[in-house]
Write a protein that holds these residues in place. Structure first.
Motif, mmCIF file in Angstrom:
data_model
loop_
_atom_site.group_PDB
_atom_site.id
_atom_site.type_symbol
_atom_site.label_atom_id
_atom_site.label_comp_id
_atom_site.label_asym_id
_atom_site.label_seq_id
_atom_site.Cartn_x
_atom_site.Cartn_y
_atom_site.Cartn_z
ATOM 1 N N GLU A 126 45.516 31.571 40.090
ATOM 2 C CA GLU A 126 44.980 31.733 41.074
ATOM 3 C C GLU A 126 45.979 32.374 42.215
ATOM 4 N N PHE A 127 45.695 33.387 43.112
ATOM 5 C CA PHE A 127 46.484 34.057 43.841
ATOM 6 C C PHE A 127 45.696 34.651 45.029
ATOM 7 N N GLY A 128 46.142 34.750 46.407
ATOM 8 C CA GLY A 128 45.572 35.354 47.323
ATOM 9 C C GLY A 128 45.924 36.808 47.580
ATOM 10 N N THR A 129 45.065 37.467 48.088
ATOM 11 C CA THR A 129 45.466 39.014 48.186
ATOM 12 C C THR A 129 44.440 39.605 49.095
ATOM 13 N N ASN A 130 44.671 40.748 49.632
ATOM 14 C CA ASN A 130 43.606 41.461 50.157
ATOM 15 C C ASN A 130 43.219 42.506 49.593
ATOM 16 N N ALA A 131 41.881 42.969 49.486
ATOM 17 C CA ALA A 131 41.370 44.210 48.778
ATOM 18 C C ALA A 131 41.547 45.337 49.663
ATOM 19 N N ASN A 132 42.224 46.300 49.131
ATOM 20 C CA ASN A 132 42.385 47.802 49.803
ATOM 21 C C ASN A 132 41.336 48.765 49.169
ATOM 22 N N ASN A 133 40.274 49.389 50.046
ATOM 23 C CA ASN A 133 39.311 50.248 49.410
ATOM 24 C C ASN A 133 38.937 49.909 48.055
ATOM 25 N N GLY A 134 38.673 48.681 47.977
ATOM 26 C CA GLY A 134 38.050 48.301 46.706
ATOM 27 C C GLY A 134 38.939 47.969 45.341
ATOM 28 N N ILE A 135 40.329 47.953 45.874
ATOM 29 C CA ILE A 135 41.278 47.834 44.846
ATOM 30 C C ILE A 135 41.893 46.608 45.025
ATOM 31 N N ILE A 136 41.991 45.585 44.002
ATOM 32 C CA ILE A 136 42.797 44.398 44.031
ATOM 33 C C ILE A 136 44.045 44.408 43.380
ATOM 34 N N GLU A 137 45.252 44.315 43.783
ATOM 35 C CA GLU A 137 46.613 44.380 43.213
ATOM 36 C C GLU A 137 46.899 43.040 42.649
ATOM 37 N N ILE A 138 47.068 42.958 41.096
ATOM 38 C CA ILE A 138 47.741 41.925 40.427
ATOM 39 C C ILE A 138 49.069 41.808 40.976
ATOM 40 N N PRO A 139 49.540 40.636 41.298
ATOM 41 C CA PRO A 139 50.943 40.247 41.532
ATOM 42 C C PRO A 139 51.762 40.543 40.427
ATOM 43 N N ILE A 140 53.006 41.060 40.543
ATOM 44 C CA ILE A 140 53.994 41.517 39.648
ATOM 45 C C ILE A 140 54.106 40.475 38.459
ATOM 46 N N GLU A 141 54.483 39.155 38.955
ATOM 47 C CA GLU A 141 54.652 38.096 37.941
ATOM 48 C C GLU A 141 53.475 37.942 36.998
ATOM 49 N N TYR A 142 52.392 38.437 37.268
ATOM 50 C CA TYR A 142 51.121 38.114 36.345
ATOM 51 C C TYR A 142 50.664 39.462 35.509
ATOM 52 N N ARG A 143 51.219 40.544 35.934
ATOM 53 C CA ARG A 143 50.968 41.868 35.339
ATOM 54 C C ARG A 143 51.001 42.002 33.781
ATOM 55 N N LYS A 144 52.304 41.261 33.341
ATOM 56 C CA LYS A 144 52.395 41.600 31.870
ATOM 57 C C LYS A 144 51.341 40.531 30.981
ATOM 58 N N ASP A 145 50.929 39.518 31.388
ATOM 59 C CA ASP A 145 49.985 38.801 30.702
ATOM 60 C C ASP A 145 48.610 38.833 31.323
ATOM 61 N N PHE A 146 48.214 39.839 32.395
ATOM 62 C CA PHE A 146 46.888 40.076 32.730
ATOM 63 C C PHE A 146 46.835 41.520 32.923
ATOM 64 N N SER A 147 47.197 42.468 31.953
ATOM 65 C CA SER A 147 47.160 43.843 32.289
ATOM 66 C C SER A 147 46.004 44.407 31.756
ATOM 67 N N THR A 148 45.250 43.738 30.946
ATOM 68 C CA THR A 148 43.906 44.521 30.297
ATOM 69 C C THR A 148 42.791 43.343 29.895
ATOM 70 N N ASP A 149 41.754 43.533 29.812
ATOM 71 C CA ASP A 149 40.643 42.661 29.640
ATOM 72 C C ASP A 149 40.623 41.381 30.528
ATOM 73 N N ILE A 150 40.495 41.536 31.709
ATOM 74 C CA ILE A 150 40.440 40.338 32.338
ATOM 75 C C ILE A 150 39.155 40.290 33.126
ATOM 76 N N LYS A 151 38.845 39.115 33.499
ATOM 77 C CA LYS A 151 37.551 38.819 34.202
ATOM 78 C C LYS A 151 38.164 38.355 35.789
ATOM 79 N N VAL A 152 37.180 39.102 36.601
ATOM 80 C CA VAL A 152 37.615 38.721 37.958
ATOM 81 C C VAL A 152 36.175 37.970 38.809
ATOM 82 N N ILE A 153 36.443 37.015 39.443
ATOM 83 C CA ILE A 153 35.941 36.249 40.298
ATOM 84 C C ILE A 153 36.261 36.293 41.690
ATOM 85 N N LEU A 154 35.130 36.774 42.473
ATOM 86 C CA LEU A 154 35.561 37.310 43.777
ATOM 87 C C LEU A 154 35.176 35.766 44.650
ATOM 88 N N ILE A 155 36.189 35.197 45.630
ATOM 89 C CA ILE A 155 35.452 34.200 46.400
ATOM 90 C C ILE A 155 36.142 34.664 47.712
#
Length: 78
Positions: A5-34
């Motif tokens: 879980e992490f907090g972020t802001n969407a920019n023009n519909g793009i949600i950036e994955i924090p750098i510390e999670y990119r290696k483990d969550f680079s493909t085939d992910i599920k997104v739940i928007l709250i």
């Protein structure tokens, strides 16, 4: 399923994955928007903290133990 879980802001519909999670969550992910309702959460959180501080102040004001005695008592209960 692995999740983070992490907090972020969407920019023009793009949600950036924090750098510390990119290696483990680079493909085939599920997104739940709250939607983050910061104002309501912040106000209730501040109120809860104020009430907790008032309870602690009441407990401490009637306590005659020293900090060492409190520490020793706490350690003896572990």
């Amino acid at each position: 399923m692995e999740a983070v879980e992490f907090g972020t802001n969407a920019n023009n519909g793009i949600i950036e994955i924090p750098i510390e999670y990119r290696k483990d969550f680079s493909t085939d992910i599920k997104v739940i928007l709250i939607k983050n309702n910061r104002n309501a959460n912040t106000e209730s959180n501040i109120q809860e903290r104020m009430e907790a501080a008032q309870r602690l102040a009441g407990i401490i004001s009637e306590n005659t133990m020293t900090l060492d005695e409190i520490r020793n008592e706490r350690l003896s209960r572990q």
